[in-house]
Design a protein around this motif. Structure first.
Motif, PDB file in Angstrom:
ATOM      1  N   UNK A 172      46.489  44.722  15.798  1.00 57.25           N
ATOM      2  CA  UNK A 172      46.605  43.423  16.163  1.00 57.25           C
ATOM      3  C   UNK A 172      46.655  42.609  14.697  1.00 57.25           C
ATOM      4  N   UNK A 173      46.640  43.240  13.584  1.00 60.52           N
ATOM      5  CA  UNK A 173      46.636  42.460  12.362  1.00 60.52           C
ATOM      6  C   UNK A 173      48.060  42.573  11.996  1.00 60.52           C
ATOM      7  N   UNK A 174      48.750  41.438  11.727  1.00 61.66           N
ATOM      8  CA  UNK A 174      50.288  41.552  11.030  1.00 61.66           C
ATOM      9  C   UNK A 174      50.298  42.163   9.783  1.00 61.66           C
ATOM     10  N   UNK A 175      51.195  42.639   9.217  1.00 55.67           N
ATOM     11  CA  UNK A 175      51.158  43.592   8.142  1.00 55.67           C
ATOM     12  C   UNK A 175      52.360  43.375   7.227  1.00 55.67           C
ATOM     13  N   UNK A 176      52.397  43.471   6.087  1.00 59.74           N
ATOM     14  CA  UNK A 176      53.555  43.336   5.103  1.00 59.74           C
ATOM     15  C   UNK A 176      53.748  44.601   4.372  1.00 59.74           C
ATOM     16  N   UNK A 177      54.735  45.355   4.518  1.00 62.18           N
ATOM     17  CA  UNK A 177      54.954  46.475   3.415  1.00 62.18           C
ATOM     18  C   UNK A 177      55.821  45.792   2.169  1.00 62.18           C
ATOM     19  N   UNK A 178      55.593  46.104   1.098  1.00 60.37           N
ATOM     20  CA  UNK A 178      56.350  45.405  -0.166  1.00 60.37           C
ATOM     21  C   UNK A 178      56.688  46.711  -0.928  1.00 60.37           C
ATOM     22  N   UNK A 179      57.777  47.091  -1.238  1.00 60.87           N
ATOM     23  CA  UNK A 179      58.569  48.208  -1.967  1.00 60.87           C
ATOM     24  C   UNK A 179      59.280  47.583  -3.202  1.00 60.87           C
ATOM     25  N   UNK A 180      59.046  48.155  -4.328  1.00 57.35           N
ATOM     26  CA  UNK A 180      60.048  47.779  -5.365  1.00 57.35           C
ATOM     27  C   UNK A 180      59.182  47.010  -6.580  1.00 57.35           C
ATOM     28  N   UNK A 181      58.008  46.908  -6.561  1.00 60.85           N
ATOM     29  CA  UNK A 181      56.890  46.225  -7.548  1.00 60.85           C
ATOM     30  C   UNK A 181      55.549  46.819  -7.296  1.00 60.85           C
ATOM     31  N   UNK A 182      54.933  46.655  -8.373  1.00 55.71           N
ATOM     32  CA  UNK A 182      53.471  47.232  -8.448  1.00 55.71           C
ATOM     33  C   UNK A 182      52.480  46.254  -7.743  1.00 55.71           C
ATOM     34  N   UNK A 183      51.500  46.962  -7.099  1.00 53.96           N
ATOM     35  CA  UNK A 183      50.479  46.059  -6.441  1.00 53.96           C
ATOM     36  C   UNK A 183      49.809  44.934  -7.340  1.00 53.96           C
ATOM     37  N   UNK A 184      50.167  45.191  -8.668  1.00 54.45           N
ATOM     38  CA  UNK A 184      49.180  43.970  -9.224  1.00 54.45           C
ATOM     39  C   UNK A 184      50.224  42.935  -9.442  1.00 54.45           C
ATOM     40  N   UNK A 185      51.313  43.010  -9.334  1.00 50.24           N
ATOM     41  CA  UNK A 185      52.405  41.956  -9.187  1.00 50.24           C
ATOM     42  C   UNK A 185      52.156  41.335  -7.749  1.00 50.24           C
ATOM     43  N   UNK A 186      51.969  42.187  -6.790  1.00 49.95           N
ATOM     44  CA  UNK A 186      51.822  41.523  -5.588  1.00 49.95           C
ATOM     45  C   UNK A 186      50.461  40.508  -5.572  1.00 49.95           C
TER      46      UNK A 186
END
Length: 242
Positions: A172-186
């Motif tokens: 039930x929680x919306x999620x976002x996958x992010x590819x192409x940068x490190x987690x610190x930048x996110x």
């Protein structure tokens, strides 16, 4: 001495610096120097030189693992960590790159009949869209079939991976996958836009792949629209609940 690890560096290439830091804490005290490069298909390649290169190589293998490189190294029943590749390009399944280059680059097919029996009777592209899958997201596979004549490999998700996918798509929680940068930048992008308060949890899936689990009532498309301009090299996928 060269080792190719099951991590990829691509997108904004910030993974070079992050991997270098990880290597510093892992083998920085040893008599060894290293260089980080990438192979075809962006797998991270570490070149070691020095008195302790053997010890360093073993520590790196323990920490990260190593790609199989040759088709002859891939055994039925073995488990590999790979990356989605060319998603949505074919309708008969999805491909996962586990790092096979010899005798020619080859990906593992997760066939349509398996996907349908596991996730229900849906076209591949619908499944990809609903599950928020994007290229380079790491997944864990068991190899079901290796055919050396045709150089084909077939696989299925491990039980652990299946549990993970089912949890992601049912909690039930919306999620976002992010590819192409490190987690610190996110994280920086979330702080910059004031949206870190909308995130329940941030998970590092790989060196350059991150999953954001959003708080109840926060919708993935809105967050992607806000942080997207700060992460220009990144690709986004979303799991949405109405």
């Amino acid at each position: 001495m060269e080792i190719v690890i099951p991590e990829k560096i691509y997108g904004d290439r910030s993974g070079f610096e992050k991997l270098n830091k990880k290597l510093k804490s892992l083998i920085g005290e040893l008599e060894v120097s290293w260089k980080i490069g990438i192979t075809q298909k962006q797998w991270a390649k570490i070149t070691l030189e020095g008195e302790d290169e053997e010890v360093s190589a073993n520590l790196i293998r323990e920490e990260f693992g190593e790609i199989p490189y040759k088709l002859s190294n891939v055994k039925e029943g073995d488990v590999y960590r790979g990356r989605f590749s060319d998603l949505g390009k074919v309708g008969y399944g999805v491909y996962v790159d586990i790092g096979v280059f010899s005798p020619a680059p080859k990906d593992v097919l997760i066939p349509l009949y398996y996907l349908k029996s596991t996730f229900g009777d849906k076209p591949v592209r619908q499944l990809i869209r609903e599950f928020g899958w994007i290229d380079n997201i790491p997944v864990e596979l068991e190899i079901v079939k290796v055919e050396f004549g045709t150089r084909e490999m077939e696989g299925r998700f491990t039980e652990r991976q299946l549990k993970q996918i089912k949890k992601w798509t049912s909690d039930g929680y919306d999620k976002i996958f992010i590819a192409g940068t490190i987690s610190e930048k996110v994280e920086e992008a979330l702080i910059e836009t004031g949206h870190s308060r909308d995130v329940k949890r941030l998970e590092e899936l790989g060196l350059m792949e991150t999953l954001l689990v959003l708080k109840k009532g926060t919708q993935a498309p809105g967050i992607i629209k806000e942080i997207g301009p700060y992460l220009k090299a990144a690709v986004f996928g979303a799991i949405k609940f109405e």
